[in-house]
Each structure stands twice: as C-alpha cells, then as structure tokens.
Design an enzyme around this catalytic site. Structure first.
Site, PDB file in Angstrom:
ATOM      1  N   CYS A 125      -1.829  20.828 -33.846  1.00  0.00           N
ATOM      2  CA  CYS A 125      -2.793  21.474 -32.950  1.00  0.00           C
ATOM      3  C   CYS A 125      -4.195  21.256 -33.512  1.00  0.00           C
ATOM      4  O   CYS A 125      -4.360  20.568 -34.506  1.00  0.00           O
ATOM      5  CB  CYS A 125      -2.500  22.956 -32.845  1.00  0.00           C
ATOM      6  SG  CYS A 125      -2.407  23.789 -34.423  1.00  0.00           S
ATOM      7  N   LEU A 161     -23.302  38.251 -45.868  1.00  0.00           N
ATOM      8  CA  LEU A 161     -23.742  37.900 -44.516  1.00  0.00           C
ATOM      9  C   LEU A 161     -22.635  38.192 -43.502  1.00  0.00           C
ATOM     10  O   LEU A 161     -22.879  38.705 -42.417  1.00  0.00           O
ATOM     11  CB  LEU A 161     -24.147  36.419 -44.454  1.00  0.00           C
ATOM     12  CG  LEU A 161     -24.718  35.956 -43.118  1.00  0.00           C
ATOM     13  CD1 LEU A 161     -25.953  36.752 -42.739  1.00  0.00           C
ATOM     14  CD2 LEU A 161     -25.045  34.465 -43.150  1.00  0.00           C
ATOM     15  N   HIS A 207      -4.372  30.981 -27.349  1.00  0.00           N
ATOM     16  CA  HIS A 207      -5.652  31.551 -27.780  1.00  0.00           C
ATOM     17  C   HIS A 207      -6.199  32.540 -26.761  1.00  0.00           C
ATOM     18  O   HIS A 207      -7.121  33.275 -27.038  1.00  0.00           O
ATOM     19  CB  HIS A 207      -6.664  30.440 -28.032  1.00  0.00           C
ATOM     20  CG  HIS A 207      -6.207  29.498 -29.103  1.00  0.00           C
ATOM     21  ND1 HIS A 207      -5.481  28.362 -28.820  1.00  0.00           N
ATOM     22  CD2 HIS A 207      -6.307  29.555 -30.443  1.00  0.00           C
ATOM     23  CE1 HIS A 207      -5.192  27.753 -29.957  1.00  0.00           C
ATOM     24  NE2 HIS A 207      -5.672  28.457 -30.962  1.00  0.00           N
ATOM     25  N   TRP A 249      -6.159  21.376 -46.445  1.00  0.00           N
ATOM     26  CA  TRP A 249      -6.752  22.706 -46.477  1.00  0.00           C
ATOM     27  C   TRP A 249      -6.898  23.281 -47.880  1.00  0.00           C
ATOM     28  O   TRP A 249      -7.098  24.489 -48.054  1.00  0.00           O
ATOM     29  CB  TRP A 249      -5.958  23.642 -45.561  1.00  0.00           C
ATOM     30  CG  TRP A 249      -6.168  23.294 -44.107  1.00  0.00           C
ATOM     31  CD1 TRP A 249      -7.115  22.449 -43.605  1.00  0.00           C
ATOM     32  CD2 TRP A 249      -5.431  23.775 -42.965  1.00  0.00           C
ATOM     33  NE1 TRP A 249      -7.007  22.373 -42.231  1.00  0.00           N
ATOM     34  CE2 TRP A 249      -5.984  23.178 -41.817  1.00  0.00           C
ATOM     35  CE3 TRP A 249      -4.347  24.660 -42.812  1.00  0.00           C
ATOM     36  CZ2 TRP A 249      -5.501  23.438 -40.534  1.00  0.00           C
ATOM     37  CZ3 TRP A 249      -3.871  24.907 -41.524  1.00  0.00           C
ATOM     38  CH2 TRP A 249      -4.433  24.309 -40.398  1.00  0.00           C
ATOM     39  N   CYS A 303     -14.781  32.976 -42.883  1.00  0.00           N
ATOM     40  CA  CYS A 303     -14.726  32.235 -44.139  1.00  0.00           C
ATOM     41  C   CYS A 303     -13.277  31.904 -44.471  1.00  0.00           C
ATOM     42  O   CYS A 303     -12.374  32.601 -44.032  1.00  0.00           O
ATOM     43  CB  CYS A 303     -15.282  33.077 -45.277  1.00  0.00           C
ATOM     44  SG  CYS A 303     -16.980  33.563 -45.023  1.00  0.00           S
ATOM     45  N   SER A 332       5.216  31.677 -35.736  1.00  0.00           N
ATOM     46  CA  SER A 332       4.796  33.036 -36.073  1.00  0.00           C
ATOM     47  C   SER A 332       4.852  33.953 -34.862  1.00  0.00           C
ATOM     48  O   SER A 332       4.639  33.521 -33.720  1.00  0.00           O
ATOM     49  CB  SER A 332       3.375  33.022 -36.636  1.00  0.00           C
ATOM     50  OG  SER A 332       2.488  32.450 -35.714  1.00  0.00           O
TER      51      SER A 332
HETATM   52  N1  GLN Z   1       4.148  27.758 -37.818  1.00  0.00           N
HETATM   53  C1  GLN Z   1       2.795  28.155 -37.781  1.00  0.00           C
HETATM   54  C2  GLN Z   1       2.613  29.374 -36.891  1.00  0.00           C
HETATM   55  O1  GLN Z   1       3.299  29.498 -35.933  1.00  0.00           O
HETATM   56  C3  GLN Z   1       1.901  27.055 -37.268  1.00  0.00           C
HETATM   57  C4  GLN Z   1       0.447  27.434 -37.334  1.00  0.00           C
HETATM   58  C5  GLN Z   1      -0.509  26.355 -36.903  1.00  0.00           C
HETATM   59  O2  GLN Z   1      -0.174  25.457 -36.193  1.00  0.00           O
HETATM   60  N2  GLN Z   1      -1.738  26.436 -37.305  1.00  0.00           N
HETATM   61  O3  GLN Z   1       1.799  30.215 -37.117  1.00  0.00           O
HETATM   62 ZN    ZN Z   2      -0.635  25.223 -34.113  1.00  0.00          ZN
END
Ligand code: GLN
Ligand code: ZN
Length: 760
Positions: A648, A17, A699, A566, A521, A438
C-alpha cells in the site's frame, strides 16, 4: 572556509512543536502560545548552531507544518477553494491547506501530501493553475530574519529553488506545461532577494534537489534560463543539491551563474572529485560530508582526508556542511539514556552533527592539534569496539548470507502447480475473502500493552488479555463469515518495531523522533548489527489463534524490504546485505509457522516501492536485490504453504513486473482510493499469480455499500482471471472502530456471495 548546515529539524528535542500544534488545533491553547513555541524553537536551534561554532546559521528552515507549504504561501499560491480574500500569513489558513480545517475559517479539502524525494518526510503538494499568479504574499520570512539578526551572527536564508518548486507541484484544472509558469515566478524571487538584502542578508541558500533526478531536456535548459535571470552581483547564492548523484546534470550544476554549489558527498560517490576539476575558480564548493540521513557518527579521519584534498584546490572557497537538512535525523543524543554505551558512542544526532561539522573544520585547518587528534582517536575507538563485538558482529550470520544459493530464492514449484496443491489443501471458495491483518487497536489494548511494558502487568496477565482479544477477533470474523481469518495484531505497536524488538541487531532510541508530516513523528528502529532471530516471534500468537477456528488463520509478518526501509540502517555493509540478513530471519519464522500448522502466511511489504533509488541508473539493481530478499524470506516452505504479501501507500502501476517477480501466491494491494486505477496495469501486464485488489478504502470512516464493492469487483473481474481473485479491504483496520469494521466487512462478504452466485 565556512561551516553551515542546510537546515535543522523543527519538531524539538522533546517534540515541543508537536505538542503545541495539537494543543492549539484542539482549542486548548491560543495562537500566540503556538507562535511562542515556534519562536523559542527557532532561537534554540540557531543558538545550538552558534554554540557548536558554525560560521553561518540557517534561517527560513522553520515551518509550523511544512516548509513546502510555507513556500506556497510565501508566493501566494493558495488554491481557490480556500476563498479569495485570504491573507497568506494567516496561520489558520496554512493549517486549512494542510489538514482541511483549523480553529478558524471554513473547512475545505486539504491539499495532497506526498513524500519528499526518497525520505519519509511528506510535503504538501502545491497546486498550480494555468493562469497562476505569484506575489510575495507571506512575509513571515522577513520577521524570522529580524529575529535571527538579534543573535548577531552571520546568517543565510534558505529558499526552495524555482525549478524544484515547480517540479514538485501539480497542475490544477486543465493540463499544461508547468515550465510556462517560470517567467511569472522569477520576478517574485527577485523581489524577495531585494527585501532580504534590505535587511542586510548576504547569503541565500537555494535548494534545487531535482538536479539529482533524471531531468527532461526542457528542464535542464530552464535551469540556465532561470539562473541567468536570478543572478546578482550583490548577493551570494549557494545552490544546493542532495540525495543522489548529479550525473549528467553535473556540468550544468557547476556552471550556473551562482556564487557557490553544495553537493551531497555521501550520496554521490566520487563526484566531488569531478566537481573539484570543473568548478569555475570564483565559486565556493560546499561539501556535505556529515550525513543528514542517518544517525551514525561521522568517520572523521576519512572526512578529514577528503576535505584536505578539496582544500588544497579550493583554499578558502571550501565550505563544510551536512549532506542535506538535518530535518531527517533525531535532535539530540543527550536525551538517550537507554542505549548500550558502546552503541551510543557510535551515534550522532542533529546536535552532535553540528559539533562534527565544526570539528572537521579544525581537522582541516589544524590537523595536528591535540584536540583534533584526540577526537579522531575517540571516534576510531568507538567504531572499533562495535566492530569487535561478537554480539553485534556475528560471523555465523555473515556466512549464512554468503552461502545463499539461487535455489534459496525459489519455491519448490511454479505458481500454477503450487496453486493446485494449495487448493486441494485449503479448499477455499471462489473469491476468497480475507483482511489485511490488524483489527481496531482499542484503548484497552493500548493500555494493556503500555502496562506490560512498564512492568505494571505481569506476562501471564498480559498474555491472557491478548488472547482474549484474539478470541474476540476470531469470533467476529466467523460471524461475518470471512474465509481466511487473521489474529488481529493486538500485541503489536508497530509492524517494524514489533519484529525489530525481537531480533538481534536492532536498537531503539527513547527519543529519536523524526518528523513525518505536520505534527506526526516516527521513531525509526536502528539496525546496528548483524540481524538474527534468537527465537520464534509470532508462533505462540498464531497457534493460539488457529486453535480458535476450523478456518485457516493467516500468519502475519513484516518483510525484509519494509523492515529495512523504515529503519536507520548501518552503512558499513550494503543495504542488500542487510536485507538478506533480515530475509533469513523471516524465512526461519515462516518455517516455524508452517511447522506449527499455519499454512497461509502473509509477509507485508508496504514499503517495497519506497526504497527505489531516485536515479534510474540505480533502479534495476534495487529491484534485483529487493525481489531476491523477499523471495528468500518466502521460499523455505513446501508447496502447500500459501504465501501472501501486502502493499500500500505507493503507486505500483510502474513496477508491476517486479511485484510479479516476487512470486507471492497472493498479493493484497491498495487500489480502492484510485477506484481500481491499478487495474490498468493489469491490462497491460499479465499478472500471473492471485491478487486481492482492495475493495474499500480503510482510511475513510465511510461504510462501503454492497453495491459499491460489487462494482469494483466486477471491474477487477474484467482485468483479472476470476479464479485468481481475492476479496479484501485496502489495508489493515487498526485505525478504525469495531462497529464500522463489522459493518464494512459484512457488506464485503455479502457482495462477494452475490457475485459468486452471479458468476457461477
Ligand atoms: N498487516 C498490517 C496491518 O494490517 C499491514 C499494515 C500496512 O500495510 N501498513 O496493519
Ligand atoms: Zn497496507
């Protein structure tokens, strides 16, 4: 006695899908091809239920994007910004609601997405207006029923119940009480029932999982009102609840005028016994004994015993089911070639769970049949093998957890004292700037990682490639003039998988995909054993990065609570125990990093809030162990080591005191999207440690202006002591492009420098 499931996964064992959706969205295929894939998945999943021997197949669980979205369209709930003359059964319209755009039609702001109860599945939040009208607008469901009827097998149709639907919605325009809409909503249910009955449908599964929440009185009362109006003599309604115990809603749930009740046996302790006692004589009880939230094989012997007890009371009125929809587990274990056999034998994915449900019926009806006895013996043997393995069951790890003391979750000194030591050591300026970890995951990085995994790139070449990325990232950060640098996480695919792969106690499926939202996914790691750390995991990269700069480089780890949240977890020990094992592994990594000269270490906990139980009565206990696990991971180092955490994806306003209790020296936290709404929480609660409220939303591809960042920081400076304020983006930057990142961070540093001048 009947067997059934509450719903099946729709993404397909090979993510068919997902592929069909993405190809259609990008214009590479026609809508009728997408429709064909949908139809063949439905057929295949119904057939699987029939082949497994289930008495009733479930229709109406399919969705191209989301079943809550389908429900909205079915009831004609289409926000006005998508235009007036909309046909609710138009697939492109549904994609516009979900994603803001579709191959046809005009773009509009997509609907909000949020987590389905405590799962990692995200639904599209219905938007209701005060004068909201409802109608049976999208009749795709009827077409699906006709499709299913061709299989000549008894079926039931699943619908979201009216109260759960209203509860999950948000009000649009002026605020009003959503319950006011109930009276308009109910007649549409009645009409849908009529049209389904005209097609020969006898059973309807009506999902009301909010019965497992702490409900206000008005909502409890509304249940009685609604179901009194919905009841029919000519149609069997099966009311389903799942994910948590019914508690004070138990009597209500048992006595609503419906033909049957389903409860989630795995999430409601001994409530099934109470239900057996009070359920009226005419009602069916469906017991969800096969776990729809985890990948473990059912403990057949135990379920058999429980079901036999229920059957003595209920006879034929006992139904056997999955605990919830199988949407939340991967599709088929048969596609797993790489799992160790002794582990694979202990797993059941959705297809295997269907067989388990059938087996359990046999186990109740013919407990002494050779087949049943053989299956139970096999099942016991599989678990025994796992439990006897010294690789998966490590006494040393268990003992270490047992031996934990109060002191292990305490830093040497309180924050105020640590802060002085750290400042002497690190000499950071006011409003220290940093990032979350990151940097952009470029296609070269992905390619190098993939080639290394496939053995096409040797270890040395891979290491060199990653080192080059680190060097480059450090150089950029120095040019931008950030104060605390990061290595950029180029070597990481995913923040949980990366660590899970290096820890003992985890396994990874090759195809264990679970839908997160739409075509997205996830493939959760699986914790099958005691967790330990055979060797250092990040020290090599972190040290290399630190060698490239005079400025401090932050070490980067994922915290125990997020690792657990997770993953699919084992169920033979408590989540608390698992979190403590993970905490000890991370604690050792923190110590090794500190010893290697990394004196700022971030332990990410983005899922810290996510694991919160649905029921208030269970929340305090969760906070207790989650906070403790984090503190254990962070407390093995001297005062001069500065521990950061990052959060977050959630609302943190209502749990700020628990975040404070984690006692991280610095927390960087998502706030920019809500224009620092979080700061209200800081006015009410005096957060004691240092904090970096995200100053721009990562984002969005938009570059934040110097002015916008200053404005947010000024706002933050009013709620938080300036000496304890950090400056950073909202989250990691891996999904962005370098040119954007450089410009955005340059503006962030510029804004900071201007404010330093203004504030001193
Ligand atoms: N240290 C991770 C990053 O910067 C944190 C990711 C997250 O908060 N989901 O990608
Ligand atoms: Zn984050």
């Amino acid at each position: 006695m009947k067997t059934h499931i509450l719903g099946f996964s729709r993404i397909g064992a090979q993510r068919e899908l997902k592929k069909a959706l993405e190809s259609y969205w990008s214009g590479q295929s026609h809508q009728h091809q997408l429709e064909e894939v949908g139809q063949s998945l439905r057929q295949r999943h119904w057939q699987a239920q029939i082949d497994a021997g289930l008495d009733i197949i479930t229709v109406g669980d399919f969705a191209f994007y989301d079943h809550v979205l389908n429900h909205s369209l079915r009831f004609g709930v289409i926000p006005k910004r998508f235009g007036d003359e909309q046909k609710a059964d138009n697939l492109d319209l549904s994609f516009r609601l979900a994603r803001g755009r579709a191959p046809t039609g005009t773009d509009a702001a997509a609907c909000e997405m949020t987590k389905w109860f405590d799962t990692n599945y995200h639904y599209l939040v219905p938007e209701l207006e005060q004068d909201q009208r409802f109608s049976f607008a999208d009749k795709r469901l009827l077409a699906e029923v006709k499709e299913a009827k061709q299989l000549n097998h008894p079926l039931k149709v699943v619908l979201i119940g009216p109260l759960t639907y209203l509860w999950l919605s948000k009000t649009y325009g002026q605020a009003f009480d959503k319950l006011e809409l109930l009276d308009n909503l109910l007649p549409v249910y009645a009409q849908i029932f009529n049209e389904l009955m005209a097609l020969g449908v006898n059973y309807i599964q009506i999902d009301e999982p909010i019965l497992s929440l702490d409900l206000p009185n008005a909502w409890q009362a509304a249940f009685e009102r609604a179901y009194n109006r919905l009841q029919r003599r000519d149609l069997q309604l099966l009311l389903t609840t799942y994910f948590a115990p019914l508690n004070e809603n138990l009597h209500l749930a048992c006595h609503l005028p419906v033909a049957g009740l389903h409860i989630d046996v795995l999430r409601s302790g001994k409530e099934w016994q109470q239900v057996l006692d009070i359920l009226p004589d005419y009602k069916v009880l469906s017991l969800g004994v096969v776990d729809g939230r985890n990948i473990w094989r059912n403990s057949l012997a135990q379920s058999q015993q429980l079901l036999q007890q229920a059957q003595q009371k209920l006879g034929d009125r006992l139904w056997i089911a999955s605990s919830c929809s199988l949407l939340h587990v991967p599709v088929d274990l048969a596609n797993e070639q790489k799992l160790p056999t002794e582990i694979k034998d202990c797993f059941a994915f959705a297809i295997q769970k269907l067989a388990e449900i059938s087996t359990l019926k046999q186990a109740v009806l013919n407990p002494h049949s050779p087949l049943v006895e053989q299956l139970i013996a096999q099942n016991n043997a599989a678990y025994q093998l796992l439990n006897q393995s010294t690789h998966w069951r490590q006494v040393a790890v268990q003992q270490r957890v047992q031996a934990l003391t109060e002191q292990d979750s305490q830093r040497q000194s309180a924050f105020a004292e640590r802060a002085i030591v750290q400042q002497q050591h690190l000499k950071l300026p006011l409003l220290a700037t940093t990032t979350i970890g990151s940097f952009p995951q470029t296609s070269e990085i992905r390619r190098a990682r993939a080639a290394f995994k496939q053995g096409l790139l040797n270890e040395q070449a891979y290491e060199q490639a990653m080192q080059q990325e680190i060097q480059q990232a450090i150089q950029y950060q120095e040019q931008i003039d950030l104060d605390v640098l990061v290595h950029g996480e180029a070597e990481r695919n995913d923040m949980v998988e990366y660590f899970g792969e290096q820890l003992q106690g985890f396994v990874f499926s090759s195809n264990g995909w679970v839908q997160s939202y739409g075509s997205r996914c996830v493939k959760p790691p699986i914790i099958v054993g005691d967790v330990s750390r055979p060797q250092a995991m990040t020290v090599k990269w972190a040290s290399y990065a630190q060698q490239q700069s005079q400025k401090p480089v932050k070490g980067m780890l994922t915290g125990p609570v997020t690792m657990l949240a997770w993953s699919f977890a084992r169920t033979d020990i408590s989540r608390e125990q698992i979190a403590l094992q993970l905490a000890l592994a991370i604690r050792d990594e923190v110590s090794d990093l500190a010893q290697a000269g990394i004196h700022i270490i971030q332990i990410d906990e983005p899922a810290f809030r996510e694991g919160l139980p649905l029921r208030q009565s269970e929340q305090a206990n969760y906070w207790r162990w989650a906070v403790r696990a984090f503190r254990i991971s962070a407390s093995g180092v001297d005062n001069h080591v500065q521990i950061h955490t990052h959060m977050c994806y959630s609302e943190f306003n209502d749990c700020i005191e628990h975040i404070a209790a984690m006692d991280a020296d610095v927390i960087t936290i998502e706030t920019a999207r809500s224009a620092m709404e979080l700061l209200n929480a800081f006015e009410a609660f005096d957060y004691p440690n240092a904090i970096g409220p995200g100053v721009y939303d990562i984002h969005s591809p938009q570059i934040p202006s110097v002015e916008a960042i200053k404005k947010l920081l000024n706002k933050a400076g009013q709620a938080i002591d300036k000496q304890r304020l950090w400056v950073n983006p909202d989250c990691g930057l891996k999904t962005r492009q370098w040119p954007e990142v450089k410009q955005a961070l340059t503006n962030m540093v510029q804004a900071t420098k201007e404010l330093r001048a203004e504030w001193s």
